[in-house]
Design a protein around this motif. Structure first.
Motif, PDB file in Angstrom:
ATOM      1  N   ASN A  65       0.850  -1.190   0.000  1.00 17.95           N
ATOM      2  CA  ASN A  65       0.000   0.000   0.000  1.00 17.95           C
ATOM      3  C   ASN A  65       0.888   1.243   0.000  1.00 17.95           C
ATOM      4  OD1 ASN A  65       0.826   0.360   2.712  1.00 17.95           O
ATOM      5  ND2 ASN A  65      -0.799  -1.015   3.381  1.00 17.95           N
ATOM      6  N   ALA A  66       0.257   2.392   0.068  1.00 17.28           N
ATOM      7  CA  ALA A  66       1.008   3.647   0.003  1.00 17.28           C
ATOM      8  C   ALA A  66       1.939   3.832   1.193  1.00 17.28           C
ATOM      9  CB  ALA A  66       0.043   4.823  -0.104  1.00 17.28           C
TER      10      ALA A  66
ATOM     11  N   ILE B 225      -1.817   0.068 -13.592  1.00 15.16           N
ATOM     12  CA  ILE B 225      -2.140  -0.245 -12.207  1.00 15.16           C
ATOM     13  C   ILE B 225      -3.634  -0.396 -11.963  1.00 15.16           C
ATOM     14  CG2 ILE B 225      -0.015   0.718 -11.308  1.00 15.16           C
ATOM     15  CD1 ILE B 225      -1.437   3.254 -10.627  1.00 15.16           C
TER      16      ILE B 225
ATOM     17  N   ARG C 287      -2.012  10.042 -12.727  1.00 18.18           N
ATOM     18  CA  ARG C 287      -1.534   9.244 -11.599  1.00 18.18           C
ATOM     19  C   ARG C 287      -0.954  10.160 -10.528  1.00 18.18           C
ATOM     20  NH1 ARG C 287      -4.352   5.261 -12.836  1.00 18.18           N
ATOM     21  NH2 ARG C 287      -3.712   3.979 -14.573  1.00 18.18           N
TER      22      ARG C 287
ATOM     23  N   SER D 177       0.581   5.919  -8.403  1.00 18.70           N
ATOM     24  CA  SER D 177      -0.598   5.215  -7.905  1.00 18.70           C
ATOM     25  C   SER D 177      -1.836   5.958  -8.386  1.00 18.70           C
ATOM     26  CB  SER D 177      -0.579   5.120  -6.376  1.00 18.70           C
ATOM     27  OG  SER D 177      -0.571   6.400  -5.802  1.00 18.70           O
ATOM     28  N   LYS D 178      -2.959   5.302  -8.288  1.00 20.15           N
ATOM     29  CA  LYS D 178      -4.216   5.927  -8.694  1.00 20.15           C
ATOM     30  C   LYS D 178      -4.551   7.024  -7.681  1.00 20.15           C
ATOM     31  CE  LYS D 178      -8.809   4.709 -10.203  1.00 20.15           C
ATOM     32  NZ  LYS D 178      -9.758   3.634 -10.428  1.00 20.15           N
TER      33      LYS D 178
ATOM     34  N   GLU E 124      -2.858  -0.738  -6.676  1.00 22.26           N
ATOM     35  CA  GLU E 124      -1.527  -1.169  -7.035  1.00 22.26           C
ATOM     36  C   GLU E 124      -0.613   0.031  -7.285  1.00 22.26           C
ATOM     37  OE1 GLU E 124       0.564  -4.357 -10.070  1.00 22.26           O
ATOM     38  OE2 GLU E 124      -1.597  -4.092 -10.074  1.00 22.26           O
ATOM     39  N   ILE E 125       0.669  -0.175  -7.090  1.00 27.27           N
ATOM     40  CA  ILE E 125       1.657   0.893  -7.234  1.00 27.27           C
ATOM     41  C   ILE E 125       2.616   0.510  -8.334  1.00 27.27           C
ATOM     42  CG2 ILE E 125       3.522   2.125  -6.056  1.00 27.27           C
ATOM     43  CD1 ILE E 125       1.982   1.454  -3.421  1.00 27.27           C
TER      44      ILE E 125
END
Length: 133
Positions: free
Chosen positions: A46-47, A78, A98, A110-111, A127-128
């Motif tokens: 994750n972030a 992603i 992004r 990332s989104k 997803e990254i």
């Protein structure tokens, strides 16, 4: 003394088009001070994994997180799909917006959280991907 040492690596996304490669970041790490021959590799989860990436010593502060347009092939990337507001360009490519963060020799993508085209926030979910520098 035993400690966990982690490092960022990357692989080519197997679902991306060969002429438009997309890289996925991975965390490699091993236990101990012996050079870490038995390294475990896992995807970014994750972030918060991005926030743990350390910059090189004596580097100036990175620019603030921002939105960028990134070239991706339809069906890869992603998200795994093109969104309705994304325009498909000649040659079957698209440029989705992004969230981008510069850290440790990578631009992490990332989104965006909000999904709004001009939202200044970053560090969205999902997803990254990464661009090695």
């Amino acid at each position: 003394m035993s400690s966990t040492k982690e490092r960022v690596t990357h692989i080519v996304d197997p679902t991306s088009a060969s002429d438009i490669p997309l890289f996925l970041p991975r965390i490699g790490g091993g236990e101990g001070d012996d050079g870490g021959e038995n390294q475990d590799v896992r995807p970014f989860q994750n972030a918060s994994d991005i926030d743990r990436v350390m910059d090189y010593p004596n580097m100036p502060d990175p620019p603030p997180d921002c939105l960028v347009m990134h070239c991706e092939a339809p069906g890869s990337g992603i998200d795994g799909s093109a969104e309705a507001e994304e325009e498909l360009y000649d040659g079957g490519i698209l440029f989705p917006k992004r969230s981008a963060k510069l850290a440790g020799g990578y631009i992490f993508l990332s989104k965006p959280k909000s999904g709004k085209a001009d939202a200044p926030d970053s560090g969205g979910g999902g997803e990254i991907a990464c661009i090695p520098l």
